[in-house]
Design an enzyme around this catalytic site. Structure first.
Site, PDB file in Angstrom:
ATOM      1  N   CYS A 226      -4.775   2.422  -3.667  1.00 33.18           N
ATOM      2  CA  CYS A 226      -3.525   2.922  -3.083  1.00 33.18           C
ATOM      3  C   CYS A 226      -2.400   1.912  -3.246  1.00 33.18           C
ATOM      4  O   CYS A 226      -1.570   1.725  -2.347  1.00 33.18           O
ATOM      5  CB  CYS A 226      -3.721   3.276  -1.604  1.00 33.18           C
ATOM      6  SG  CYS A 226      -4.880   4.619  -1.320  1.00 33.18           S
TER       7      CYS A 226
ATOM      8  N   GLN B 106      -4.234  -5.348   6.901  1.00 35.09           N
ATOM      9  CA  GLN B 106      -5.194  -6.270   6.301  1.00 35.09           C
ATOM     10  C   GLN B 106      -5.245  -7.614   7.015  1.00 35.09           C
ATOM     11  O   GLN B 106      -6.240  -8.330   6.932  1.00 35.09           O
ATOM     12  CB  GLN B 106      -4.849  -6.493   4.821  1.00 35.09           C
ATOM     13  CG  GLN B 106      -5.019  -5.272   3.951  1.00 35.09           C
ATOM     14  CD  GLN B 106      -6.454  -4.781   3.894  1.00 35.09           C
ATOM     15  OE1 GLN B 106      -7.398  -5.564   3.962  1.00 35.09           O
ATOM     16  NE2 GLN B 106      -6.636  -3.481   3.772  1.00 35.09           N
TER      17      GLN B 106
ATOM     18  N   ASP C 194       3.390  -4.316   7.622  1.00 34.47           N
ATOM     19  CA  ASP C 194       2.056  -3.714   7.554  1.00 34.47           C
ATOM     20  C   ASP C 194       1.036  -4.801   7.862  1.00 34.47           C
ATOM     21  O   ASP C 194       0.816  -5.715   7.060  1.00 34.47           O
ATOM     22  CB  ASP C 194       1.821  -3.137   6.154  1.00 34.47           C
ATOM     23  CG  ASP C 194       0.457  -2.458   6.024  1.00 34.47           C
ATOM     24  OD1 ASP C 194      -0.320  -2.470   7.003  1.00 34.47           O
ATOM     25  OD2 ASP C 194       0.174  -1.922   4.931  1.00 34.47           O
TER      26      ASP C 194
ATOM     27  N   LYS D 171     -10.090  -0.801  10.415  1.00 33.71           N
ATOM     28  CA  LYS D 171     -10.262  -1.996   9.587  1.00 33.71           C
ATOM     29  C   LYS D 171     -10.574  -3.226  10.438  1.00 33.71           C
ATOM     30  O   LYS D 171     -10.824  -4.307   9.903  1.00 33.71           O
ATOM     31  CB  LYS D 171      -9.003  -2.244   8.747  1.00 33.71           C
ATOM     32  CG  LYS D 171      -8.692  -1.134   7.749  1.00 33.71           C
ATOM     33  CD  LYS D 171      -7.446  -1.447   6.949  1.00 33.71           C
ATOM     34  CE  LYS D 171      -6.992  -0.267   6.113  1.00 33.71           C
ATOM     35  NZ  LYS D 171      -7.914   0.083   5.031  1.00 33.71           N
TER      36      LYS D 171
ATOM     37  N   HIS E  65       0.872  -1.178   0.000  1.00 34.38           N
ATOM     38  CA  HIS E  65       0.000   0.000   0.000  1.00 34.38           C
ATOM     39  C   HIS E  65       0.909   1.228   0.000  1.00 34.38           C
ATOM     40  O   HIS E  65       2.034   1.194   0.513  1.00 34.38           O
ATOM     41  CB  HIS E  65      -0.854  -0.042   1.272  1.00 34.38           C
ATOM     42  CG  HIS E  65      -1.914   1.002   1.362  1.00 34.38           C
ATOM     43  ND1 HIS E  65      -1.640   2.306   1.720  1.00 34.38           N
ATOM     44  CD2 HIS E  65      -3.259   0.934   1.179  1.00 34.38           C
ATOM     45  CE1 HIS E  65      -2.764   2.987   1.744  1.00 34.38           C
ATOM     46  NE2 HIS E  65      -3.762   2.189   1.419  1.00 34.38           N
TER      47      HIS E  65
END
Length: 419
Positions: free
Chosen positions: A374, A213, A210, A236, A133
């Protein structure tokens, strides 16, 4: 060509009807029949989270860490209790390794300014995956431009998996930092980050993961992972917007410089210089999003109550079923693996722009994402400008998948008239 068979797991221990009743958005008159397939962008919030946020504002609205009266002490207590919940939820070794920020984007920027600009110099190398991202890419571009370091990129294959042998070739004694996602927000591919981290540590590099997700969908243990930095956004994972977390090993936090300066982050202030508070508070300048953080703590309570194993099984079942059905639609392209992926499916329909497809589906009360998500490096590799994207979560059902498939067939028929 024969369609590969996708394993569809048996039904899981989640009662979708009961779960949906706990999310007020679905009971609003304007949202009757809403099929929300955009949880990879932001999840909906259960009443439990909304109640925690509202209780702060209506019962003990006060600034944390700044008062000796009852409401202020309660605000501090609940704020720090949320830090403890996050620490336990991700397997950190200490609550002091948890920094509250506005989101994962701010976390990556804090690492870039607070750590990388101190430790990365001319001739050094930064390795970034092509799946990232923009929030876990652009800060490293900035660091490279400011320091003269070189950016190198880990390619991915047709299944959306990073090519580990190519990654190993990129690593050297010049590698200072590796930035990698645990699950792609486009390809849905889960990445075996522990393996990548170990290889980076073997050459003395630190790793930024990251988890935005991944953390809503399955258990995370940053200590076992041995991540140096791990960042994610609260919105999220059922939490409020404007909340995020940076986990970092204590030694890195001690070494890092703050990026924001002002109240709360100081130990002492003199005329010409100041000294900083202890970690993690030296990174939490000013008035924080206290109700948001408390709401994030409530989101963690909700996820723990429902059970991450149950959520993972539910996600897997939905995704496998969707993939199986989508493959039956001629002219529909699925990007990434049709076997091993998280609950995120990027796709395209022949001769239909993703924005037009998204608008058509919206008219059927189905919300999907369209655009580059993104993640323009992925779009460049796929040789497309945009994709549509459906992403599922714990409040979605197979009946909704059936309605989605029917709408895709209708879209195909509708747009064929104009091609």
């Amino acid at each position: 060509m024969a369609i590969p068979k996708v394993f569809v797991p048996e039904a899981e221990n989640i009662n979708i009807e009961d779960v949906r009743k706990q999310f007020p958005v679905f009971s609003q008159p304007e949202n009757q029949g809403l099929i929300y397939f955009d949880s990879a962008a932001t999840s909906q919030r259960p009443q439990m989270v909304l109640d925690a946020w509202n209780k702060f504002n209506t019962h003990y609205n006060a600034n944390a860490h700044r008062g000796a009266y009852r409401m202020a002490e309660l605000a501090t207590l609940e704020y720090e209790k949320a830090r403890s919940k996050v620490s336990d939820f991700i397997g950190a070794s200490s609550e002091e390794e948890i920094v509250f920020l506005r989101g994962a984007t701010e976390a990556f920027n804090l690492i870039a300014y607070g750590w990388a600009l101190k430790h990365v110099g001319k001739g050094d190398e930064i390795v970034v995956s092509e799946l990232e991202h923009h929030s876990n890419l652009i800060p490293w571009q900035m660091v490279a431009q400011k320091t003269g370091a070189e950016l190198k990129f880990i390619p991915f294959n047709g299944d959306g998996q990073l090519i580990f042998t190519d990654y190993e070739k990129l690593l050297s004694n010049k590698t200072r930092l590796v930035a990698i996602t645990q699950m792609s927000n486009v390809m849905g591919s889960p990445i075996p980050v522990t393996k990548f981290i170990k290889a980076a540590h073997n050459v003395g590099a630190v790793v930024v993961v990251d988890g935005s997700q991944s953390i809503p969908h399955f258990s995370i243990n940053v200590s076992e992972m041995d991540a140096d930095f791990f960042a994610f956004s609260g919105h999220k994972m059922l939490g409020p917007m404007g909340t995020g977390v940076l986990y970092a090993k204590q030694k890195h936090l001690e070494d890092m410089d703050p990026m924001m300066f002002g109240g709360s982050m100081i130990e002492d202030v003199d005329y010409l210089k100041s000294t900083w508070n202890q970690v993690p508070w030296k990174f939490e300048a000013g008035t924080q999003n206290i109700p948001g953080v408390i709401g994030l703590g409530a989101a963690i309570d909700y996820l723990n109550t429902l059970g991450l194993k149950n959520i993972k099984q539910h996600d897997k079942s939905l995704t496998a079923y969707a993939l199986e059905q989508m493959q039956l639609i001629k002219g529909l392209q699925i990007y990434g693996s049709i076997v091993e992926r998280g609950p995120v499916i990027a796709f395209g329909l022949d001769n239909v722009h993703p924005h037009d497809l998204s608008t058509f589906l919206d008219n059927k009360n189905i919300a999907v994402r369209s655009g580059h998500h993104c993640a323009k490096l992925i779009m460049k590799r796929l040789a497309v400008n945009a994709t549509a994207r459906a992403s599922f979560y714990l409040y979605n059902s197979k009946n909704e998948i059936d309605a989605f498939i029917k709408a895709l067939d209708q879209a195909k028929e509708y747009f064929s008239k104009w091609n």
